[in-house]
Design an enzyme around this catalytic site. Structure first.
Site, PDB file in Angstrom:
ATOM      1  N   ALA A 252       3.728  -1.322   4.249  1.00  0.00           N
ATOM      2  CA  ALA A 252       2.911  -2.315   4.976  1.00  0.00           C
ATOM      3  C   ALA A 252       3.202  -3.757   4.565  1.00  0.00           C
ATOM      4  O   ALA A 252       2.292  -4.582   4.474  1.00  0.00           O
ATOM      5  CB  ALA A 252       1.418  -2.009   4.828  1.00  0.00           C
ATOM      6  N   GLY A 253       4.485  -4.058   4.341  1.00  0.00           N
ATOM      7  CA  GLY A 253       4.863  -5.425   3.955  1.00  0.00           C
ATOM      8  C   GLY A 253       4.463  -6.447   5.000  1.00  0.00           C
ATOM      9  O   GLY A 253       3.877  -7.492   4.667  1.00  0.00           O
ATOM     10  N   GLY A 254       4.759  -6.188   6.253  1.00  0.00           N
ATOM     11  CA  GLY A 254       4.422  -7.133   7.331  1.00  0.00           C
ATOM     12  C   GLY A 254       2.917  -7.305   7.444  1.00  0.00           C
ATOM     13  O   GLY A 254       2.407  -8.426   7.526  1.00  0.00           O
ATOM     14  N   SER A 255       2.189  -6.191   7.427  1.00  0.00           N
ATOM     15  CA  SER A 255       0.727  -6.247   7.541  1.00  0.00           C
ATOM     16  C   SER A 255       0.128  -7.032   6.385  1.00  0.00           C
ATOM     17  O   SER A 255      -0.817  -7.807   6.563  1.00  0.00           O
ATOM     18  CB  SER A 255       0.133  -4.830   7.526  1.00  0.00           C
ATOM     19  OG  SER A 255       0.685  -4.069   8.569  1.00  0.00           O
TER      20      SER A 255
ATOM     21  N   ASP B 146      -2.766  -1.766   9.528  1.00  0.00           N
ATOM     22  CA  ASP B 146      -2.851  -1.790   8.064  1.00  0.00           C
ATOM     23  C   ASP B 146      -3.368  -3.118   7.517  1.00  0.00           C
ATOM     24  O   ASP B 146      -3.512  -3.273   6.307  1.00  0.00           O
ATOM     25  CB  ASP B 146      -1.460  -1.526   7.444  1.00  0.00           C
ATOM     26  CG  ASP B 146      -0.961  -0.117   7.755  1.00  0.00           C
ATOM     27  OD1 ASP B 146      -1.799   0.780   7.941  1.00  0.00           O
ATOM     28  OD2 ASP B 146       0.268   0.069   7.792  1.00  0.00           O
TER      29      ASP B 146
ATOM     30  N   LYS C 298       0.857  -1.205   0.000  1.00  0.00           N
ATOM     31  CA  LYS C 298       0.000   0.000   0.000  1.00  0.00           C
ATOM     32  C   LYS C 298       0.877   1.232   0.000  1.00  0.00           C
ATOM     33  O   LYS C 298       2.022   1.208   0.482  1.00  0.00           O
ATOM     34  CB  LYS C 298      -0.934   0.043   1.215  1.00  0.00           C
ATOM     35  CG  LYS C 298      -0.257   0.100   2.607  1.00  0.00           C
ATOM     36  CD  LYS C 298       0.183   1.476   3.090  1.00  0.00           C
ATOM     37  CE  LYS C 298       0.933   1.427   4.408  1.00  0.00           C
ATOM     38  NZ  LYS C 298       1.724   2.584   4.754  1.00  0.00           N
TER      39      LYS C 298
ATOM     40  N   ALA D  12      10.245  -2.815   6.336  1.00  0.00           N
ATOM     41  CA  ALA D  12      10.324  -1.513   7.015  1.00  0.00           C
ATOM     42  C   ALA D  12      10.429  -0.377   5.998  1.00  0.00           C
ATOM     43  O   ALA D  12      11.216   0.550   6.143  1.00  0.00           O
ATOM     44  CB  ALA D  12      11.503  -1.472   8.002  1.00  0.00           C
TER      45      ALA D  12
HETATM   46  P1  ATP Z   1       3.993   0.028   7.957  1.00  0.00           P
HETATM   47  O1  ATP Z   1       3.951   0.702   6.624  1.00  0.00           O
HETATM   48  O2  ATP Z   1       2.769  -0.849   8.227  1.00  0.00           O
HETATM   49  O3  ATP Z   1       4.364   0.905   9.103  1.00  0.00           O
HETATM   50  P2  ATP Z   1       6.492  -1.051   7.135  1.00  0.00           P
HETATM   51  O4  ATP Z   1       6.176  -1.352   5.708  1.00  0.00           O
HETATM   52  O5  ATP Z   1       7.241   0.200   7.402  1.00  0.00           O
HETATM   53  O6  ATP Z   1       5.148  -1.075   7.939  1.00  0.00           O
HETATM   54  P3  ATP Z   1       7.145  -3.783   7.578  1.00  0.00           P
HETATM   55  O7  ATP Z   1       7.767  -4.238   6.291  1.00  0.00           O
HETATM   56  O8  ATP Z   1       5.760  -4.202   7.857  1.00  0.00           O
HETATM   57  O9  ATP Z   1       7.301  -2.228   7.746  1.00  0.00           O
HETATM   58  O10 ATP Z   1       8.128  -4.284   8.740  1.00  0.00           O
HETATM   59  C1  ATP Z   1       8.125  -3.756  10.043  1.00  0.00           C
HETATM   60  C2  ATP Z   1       8.775  -4.785  10.975  1.00  0.00           C
HETATM   61  O11 ATP Z   1       7.861  -5.863  11.135  1.00  0.00           O
HETATM   62  C3  ATP Z   1      10.027  -5.393  10.412  1.00  0.00           C
HETATM   63  O12 ATP Z   1      11.167  -4.730  10.853  1.00  0.00           O
HETATM   64  C4  ATP Z   1       9.996  -6.839  10.895  1.00  0.00           C
HETATM   65  O13 ATP Z   1      10.844  -7.024  11.995  1.00  0.00           O
HETATM   66  C5  ATP Z   1       8.564  -7.071  11.384  1.00  0.00           C
HETATM   67  N1  ATP Z   1       7.849  -8.154  10.664  1.00  0.00           N
HETATM   68  C6  ATP Z   1       7.116  -9.114  11.243  1.00  0.00           C
HETATM   69  N2  ATP Z   1       6.584  -9.933  10.318  1.00  0.00           N
HETATM   70  C7  ATP Z   1       6.982  -9.498   9.122  1.00  0.00           C
HETATM   71  C8  ATP Z   1       6.749  -9.938   7.786  1.00  0.00           C
HETATM   72  N3  ATP Z   1       6.016 -11.027   7.512  1.00  0.00           N
HETATM   73  N4  ATP Z   1       7.295  -9.218   6.781  1.00  0.00           N
HETATM   74  C9  ATP Z   1       8.024  -8.105   7.051  1.00  0.00           C
HETATM   75  N5  ATP Z   1       8.301  -7.668   8.297  1.00  0.00           N
HETATM   76  C10 ATP Z   1       7.785  -8.346   9.333  1.00  0.00           C
END
Ligand code: ATP
Length: 309
Positions: A114-117, A150, A19, A110
């Site tokens: 929203a990769g984790g979400s 997210d 997203k 990170a």
């Molecule tokens: P958002 O945009 O929702 O704030 P983001 O995109 O900045 O998130 P993510 O890629 O979701 O960040 O990763 C945040 C943290 O979540 C990572 O540092 C990691 O330790 C943790 N995490 C837990 N599960 C996952 C996963 N399946 N994929 C990626 N990161 C994950």
């Protein structure tokens, strides 16, 4: 003779998009530290894949390959594992369910995308199909909201307005398809760290409102108007923590983007352009500059998490 039962699938593959936040307005923190949000999400064509296969009862395993895999926890703190366990606990019988999850990442970790979400949303869907759990869309959304802000949007996709902590999502009236160029940062940004810096830089933010000009631009499908209306209250905090982002944003605008912003808590920078060929030109120019780690083109909106096999 009774008709045979449908075969239980041995594996289910779900594709889920990243997203970007076209608008992210952040209000003053509540007592529990959470900030109320008014945001407009758009799902874009950059995808992770989550594959779910049966494992022994009460075994929940995960393996991760692809973009930034070494940064993703491969234990029970992985959001995909937490999603599977939550579904098994609430819609079990827990003691007869188990899953082996494999995640193929293209969404940078990170990165504010929203990769984790998205992996949490994909795991919910994949496990519900694998375990043949009869769950309504509403109940699935409630589980997604329990997992994180997210996650409900990653199930929904498209273009949507998010409120509360971002977990109350409703589809937005939006016309057209938009061309995006995404510039990935060399290092991730921690979402809590960005919010802490936001609190220092904006001690008394007003209550968050979805910007009317942005909603008008989406309703009319006008990319130029949309480019001018993109807004992210977290951008000054993200730029303060990674000053190089200012150069990336400026470069994209100089090369002709209609609008530019840091996505979510960053550090990914998203550039809106007016055509596919403009997206190719901007990608080439940003790559040649060498100021970001990698550049990808994407279109939006696209659908949320879907079973692909
Ligand atoms: P958002 O945009 O929702 O704030 P983001 O995109 O900045 O998130 P993510 O890629 O979701 O960040 O990763 C945040 C943290 O979540 C990572 O540092 C990691 O330790 C943790 N995490 C837990 N599960 C996952 C996963 N399946 N994929 C990626 N990161 C994950």
């Amino acid at each position: 003779m009774a008709s045979p039962l449908p075969p239980t699938p041995v594996g289910v593959r779900v594709r889920v998009p990243a997203k970007i936040n076209l608008a992210l307005k952040v209000g003053p923190p509540h007592r529990d530290g959470f900030h109320p949000l008014a945001t407009v999400y758009q799902a874009v064509s950059l995808y992770d894949e989550v594959h779910a296969a049966w494992a022994n009862p009460e075994e929940f395993e995960v393996s991760v390959v692809g973009e930034g895999a070494e940064l993703v926890p491969q234990d029970e703190s992985n959001l995909a594992v937490r999603a599977a366990q939550l579904l098994a606990r609430t819609h079990g019988p827990y003691d007869s369910l188990g899953v082996s999850l494999s995640i193929k990442k293209s969404i940078p970790v990170a990165g504010g995308l929203a990769g984790g979400s998205s992996n949490g949303a994909a795991a919910l869907l994949a496990c519900a199909v694998l375990w043949d759990i009869d769950i309504s869309a509403e109940a699935m959304r409630a589980l997604a909201a329990e997992l994180g802000s997210d996650v409900p949007f990653a199930l929904l996709g498209g273009t949507a307005v998010g409120r509360g902590r971002g977990e109350e999502v409703a589809p937005a009236l939006a016309r057209g398809t938009y061309q995006w160029v995404l510039a990935f940062g060399h290092h991730g940004l921690s979402t809590p760290a960005v919010y802490r810096r936001f609190d220092q830089l904006s001690p008394q933010p007003p209550p968050p409102e979805v910007p009317a000009d942005l909603m008008n631009a989406l309703r009319s499908g006008d990319a130029k108007m949309l480019g001018a209306a993109l807004v992210n209250d977290l951008q000054p905090a993200a730029v303060d923590l990674q000053p190089r982002l200012k150069l990336v944003l400026e470069a994209g605008l100089e090369y002709g983007a209609l609008g530019a912003l840091v996505s979510g808590s960053g550090p990914t920078c998203a550039f809106l352009v007016d055509s596919e060929s403009a997206a190719v030109d901007l990608s080439v120019a940003l790559s040649a500059d060498g100021i970001c780690r990698a550049v990808r083109r994407a279109t939006g909106p696209v659908v949320g998490a879907r079973v692909i096999g």
